[in-house]
Design a protein around this motif. Structure first.
Motif, PDB file in Angstrom:
ATOM      1  N   ARG A 226      -5.073  -1.522   1.899  1.00 56.58           N
ATOM      2  CA  ARG A 226      -5.243  -2.951   2.189  1.00 56.58           C
ATOM      3  C   ARG A 226      -3.908  -3.669   2.023  1.00 56.58           C
ATOM      4  NH1 ARG A 226      -9.118  -1.266  -1.245  1.00 56.58           N
ATOM      5  NH2 ARG A 226      -7.896  -2.066  -2.988  1.00 56.58           N
ATOM      6  N   ASN A 227      -3.616  -4.558   2.955  1.00 57.47           N
ATOM      7  CA  ASN A 227      -2.392  -5.348   2.841  1.00 57.47           C
ATOM      8  C   ASN A 227      -2.409  -6.228   1.594  1.00 57.47           C
ATOM      9  OD1 ASN A 227      -1.356  -4.259   5.138  1.00 57.47           O
ATOM     10  ND2 ASN A 227      -1.746  -6.035   6.450  1.00 57.47           N
ATOM     11  N   THR A 228      -3.616  -6.602   1.162  1.00 58.47           N
ATOM     12  CA  THR A 228      -3.705  -7.472  -0.013  1.00 58.47           C
ATOM     13  C   THR A 228      -3.161  -6.793  -1.262  1.00 58.47           C
ATOM     14  OG1 THR A 228      -5.989  -6.711  -0.318  1.00 58.47           O
ATOM     15  CG2 THR A 228      -5.659  -8.790   0.867  1.00 58.47           C
ATOM     16  N   ASP A 229      -3.147  -5.438  -1.258  1.00 55.94           N
ATOM     17  CA  ASP A 229      -2.624  -4.719  -2.419  1.00 55.94           C
ATOM     18  C   ASP A 229      -1.111  -4.862  -2.537  1.00 55.94           C
ATOM     19  OD1 ASP A 229      -5.157  -3.865  -3.037  1.00 55.94           O
ATOM     20  OD2 ASP A 229      -4.959  -1.943  -1.991  1.00 55.94           O
ATOM     21  N   ILE A 230      -0.465  -5.176  -1.408  1.00 54.78           N
ATOM     22  CA  ILE A 230       1.005  -5.252  -1.418  1.00 54.78           C
ATOM     23  C   ILE A 230       1.483  -6.593  -0.865  1.00 54.78           C
ATOM     24  CG2 ILE A 230       1.411  -2.764  -1.333  1.00 54.78           C
ATOM     25  CD1 ILE A 230       1.713  -2.962   1.667  1.00 54.78           C
ATOM     26  N   ASP A 231       0.687  -7.628  -1.084  1.00 55.41           N
ATOM     27  CA  ASP A 231       1.046  -8.961  -0.596  1.00 55.41           C
ATOM     28  C   ASP A 231       2.414  -9.405  -1.093  1.00 55.41           C
ATOM     29  OD1 ASP A 231      -0.888  -9.660   1.149  1.00 55.41           O
ATOM     30  OD2 ASP A 231      -2.149 -10.727  -0.297  1.00 55.41           O
ATOM     31  N   THR A 232       2.733  -9.049  -2.336  1.00 55.62           N
ATOM     32  CA  THR A 232       3.985  -9.515  -2.926  1.00 55.62           C
ATOM     33  C   THR A 232       5.180  -9.118  -2.089  1.00 55.62           C
ATOM     34  OG1 THR A 232       2.990  -9.252  -5.111  1.00 55.62           O
ATOM     35  CG2 THR A 232       5.374  -9.553  -5.026  1.00 55.62           C
ATOM     36  N   ILE A 233       5.148  -7.899  -1.553  1.00 53.45           N
ATOM     37  CA  ILE A 233       6.300  -7.432  -0.777  1.00 53.45           C
ATOM     38  C   ILE A 233       6.188  -7.817   0.695  1.00 53.45           C
ATOM     39  CG2 ILE A 233       5.406  -5.126  -0.181  1.00 53.45           C
ATOM     40  CD1 ILE A 233       8.224  -4.078  -0.913  1.00 53.45           C
ATOM     41  N   LEU A 234       4.959  -7.897   1.217  1.00 54.70           N
ATOM     42  CA  LEU A 234       4.789  -8.229   2.632  1.00 54.70           C
ATOM     43  C   LEU A 234       5.102  -9.691   2.926  1.00 54.70           C
ATOM     44  CD1 LEU A 234       1.541  -6.253   3.587  1.00 54.70           C
ATOM     45  CD2 LEU A 234       3.907  -5.705   4.162  1.00 54.70           C
ATOM     46  N   THR A 235       4.988 -10.538   1.940  1.00 57.35           N
ATOM     47  CA  THR A 235       5.214 -11.968   2.164  1.00 57.35           C
ATOM     48  C   THR A 235       6.638 -12.407   1.819  1.00 57.35           C
ATOM     49  OG1 THR A 235       4.321 -12.426  -0.043  1.00 57.35           O
ATOM     50  CG2 THR A 235       2.789 -12.550   1.810  1.00 57.35           C
ATOM     51  N   LEU A 236       7.519 -11.443   1.528  1.00 56.66           N
ATOM     52  CA  LEU A 236       8.917 -11.802   1.279  1.00 56.66           C
ATOM     53  C   LEU A 236       9.539 -12.387   2.539  1.00 56.66           C
ATOM     54  CD1 LEU A 236      10.236  -8.743  -0.795  1.00 56.66           C
ATOM     55  CD2 LEU A 236       9.845 -11.068  -1.625  1.00 56.66           C
ATOM     56  N   LYS A 237      10.344 -13.412   2.366  1.00 50.19           N
ATOM     57  CA  LYS A 237      11.033 -14.049   3.486  1.00 50.19           C
ATOM     58  C   LYS A 237      12.534 -13.817   3.351  1.00 50.19           C
ATOM     59  CE  LYS A 237       7.558 -17.701   3.986  1.00 50.19           C
ATOM     60  NZ  LYS A 237       6.633 -17.105   2.997  1.00 50.19           N
ATOM     61  N   ALA A 238      13.255 -14.172   4.397  1.00 48.51           N
ATOM     62  CA  ALA A 238      14.704 -13.942   4.411  1.00 48.51           C
ATOM     63  C   ALA A 238      15.381 -14.624   3.234  1.00 48.51           C
ATOM     64  CB  ALA A 238      15.294 -14.427   5.730  1.00 48.51           C
ATOM     65  N   ALA A 255       4.881  -2.149  11.623  1.00 47.65           N
ATOM     66  CA  ALA A 255       3.925  -2.660  12.596  1.00 47.65           C
ATOM     67  C   ALA A 255       3.192  -3.882  12.075  1.00 47.65           C
ATOM     68  CB  ALA A 255       2.914  -1.568  12.949  1.00 47.65           C
ATOM     69  N   ASN A 256       3.244  -4.101  10.775  1.00 47.26           N
ATOM     70  CA  ASN A 256       2.543  -5.240  10.191  1.00 47.26           C
ATOM     71  C   ASN A 256       3.248  -6.532  10.576  1.00 47.26           C
ATOM     72  OD1 ASN A 256       1.956  -7.296   8.004  1.00 47.26           O
ATOM     73  ND2 ASN A 256       0.485  -5.670   7.509  1.00 47.26           N
ATOM     74  N   ARG A 257       2.481  -7.550  10.880  1.00 46.75           N
ATOM     75  CA  ARG A 257       3.077  -8.799  11.365  1.00 46.75           C
ATOM     76  C   ARG A 257       3.902  -9.498  10.297  1.00 46.75           C
ATOM     77  NH1 ARG A 257      -0.155 -13.151   9.709  1.00 46.75           N
ATOM     78  NH2 ARG A 257      -2.131 -12.542   8.762  1.00 46.75           N
ATOM     79  N   HIS A 258       3.661  -9.182   9.013  1.00 52.93           N
ATOM     80  CA  HIS A 258       4.432  -9.822   7.948  1.00 52.93           C
ATOM     81  C   HIS A 258       5.800  -9.186   7.761  1.00 52.93           C
ATOM     82  CE1 HIS A 258       0.997 -12.172   6.751  1.00 52.93           C
ATOM     83  NE2 HIS A 258       0.263 -11.079   6.618  1.00 52.93           N
ATOM     84  N   CYS A 259       5.981  -7.972   8.314  1.00 44.87           N
ATOM     85  CA  CYS A 259       7.189  -7.223   7.995  1.00 44.87           C
ATOM     86  C   CYS A 259       8.432  -7.822   8.636  1.00 44.87           C
ATOM     87  CB  CYS A 259       7.038  -5.764   8.428  1.00 44.87           C
ATOM     88  SG  CYS A 259       8.282  -4.670   7.765  1.00 44.87           S
TER      89      CYS A 259
END
Length: 263
Positions: A226-238, A255-259
């Motif tokens: 689940r993406n929710t398990d790794i939200d901390t890293i997937l939601t990092l911004k520049a 492939a994830n849209r947050h990446c």
């Protein structure tokens, strides 16, 4: 001593009744002398031991390493960790930085003050029992015991990571984050045992991301259901990773849209 008796010691000669008291007297004299020699030897051995210890202390004081300047010694520590662009080594007691910091008080002070020595961080947890071949006999008991050992090792890794990430202070970091939080082939039993492990993985991710502003190079390899398990890293911004110039995420995360925020 009387050679008359000693010459006959290795023969079949049998002392007479008159000779026996004389032989006993000689024996007592020899026994007293041997005991005296033993005491003298023991005293000499003790004196030798003390002198050897003092000699070792002198050698320590005269050791050439004591004259090596701190900046040169720091460079030696860094050289033991490999080139600056080499891959981070797994955190362990055998890591060159840890070894150097455990030699003596002076080396520990110097190692802890050498920020680049701790700037390479590899977070690679041990494999969970669910990823192992199922046990043929008493699977639940054996896997439960393996899970307890795994959780202990993971707890130690979390504690070590918490200490390690702050030792480089403001120095840019080179990190490796490799986590497997999912196993499509796991049995129901293994899934039941693995259910509580997610917080341990997310704790490692949160620790790594807490210093994302110091990431310079990073290799990310995370498998999660689940993406929710790794939200901390997937939601990092520049703006969260201003120093980052090299990143290697796995294809499924790309492939994830947050990446896109990571690249």
């Amino acid at each position: 001593m009387d050679p008359y008796f000693f010459e006959r010691a290795n023969t079949n000669y049998t002392p007479t009744d008159e000779e026996i008291p004389r032989i006993r007297s000689i024996r007592n004299t020899l026994q007293t002398a041997v005991a005296s020699f033993d005491r003298e030897i023991a005293l000499l051995q003790e004196r030798r031991k003390n002198h050897a210890q003092d000699l070792e202390r002198c050698d320590r004081l005269l050791a050439p390493m004591k004259k090596v300047p701190d900046d040169v010694l720091s460079s030696i520590f860094l050289a033991c960790c490999g080139p600056s662009d080499s891959k981070p080594q797994t955190m362990s007691p055998d890591h060159p930085a840890v070894v150097a910091s455990h030699v003596c008080r002076a080396w520990r002070r110097l190692a802890l003050s050498t920020a680049p020595l701790w700037s390479k961080l590899a977070i690679i947890p041990p494999s969970h029992p669910r990823d192992s071949t199922p046990y043929p006999e008493h699977p639940y008991t054996l896997m439960e015991e393996a899970k307890v050992r795994w959780e202990s090792r993971m707890g130690h890794l979390v504690d070590m990571t918490r200490i390690w990430i702050y030792r480089p202070r403001a120095w840019p970091l080179s990190t490796v984050l490799r986590l497997t939080m999912a196993n499509a082939s796991a049995t129901d039993l293994a899934e039941d045992l693995a259910a509580p492990v997610t917080p341990l993985f997310t704790a490692l991710i949160d620790l790594a991301c807490s210093v994302a502003f110091r990431w310079e190079r990073t290799a990310i390899d995370i498998v999660a259901e689940r993406n929710t398990d790794i939200d901390t890293i997937l939601t990092l911004k520049a703006e969260d990773v201003p120093l980052l110039h090299t990143v290697r995420p796995p294809p499924d995360v790309c492939a994830n849209r947050h990446c896109g925020h990571l690249l």
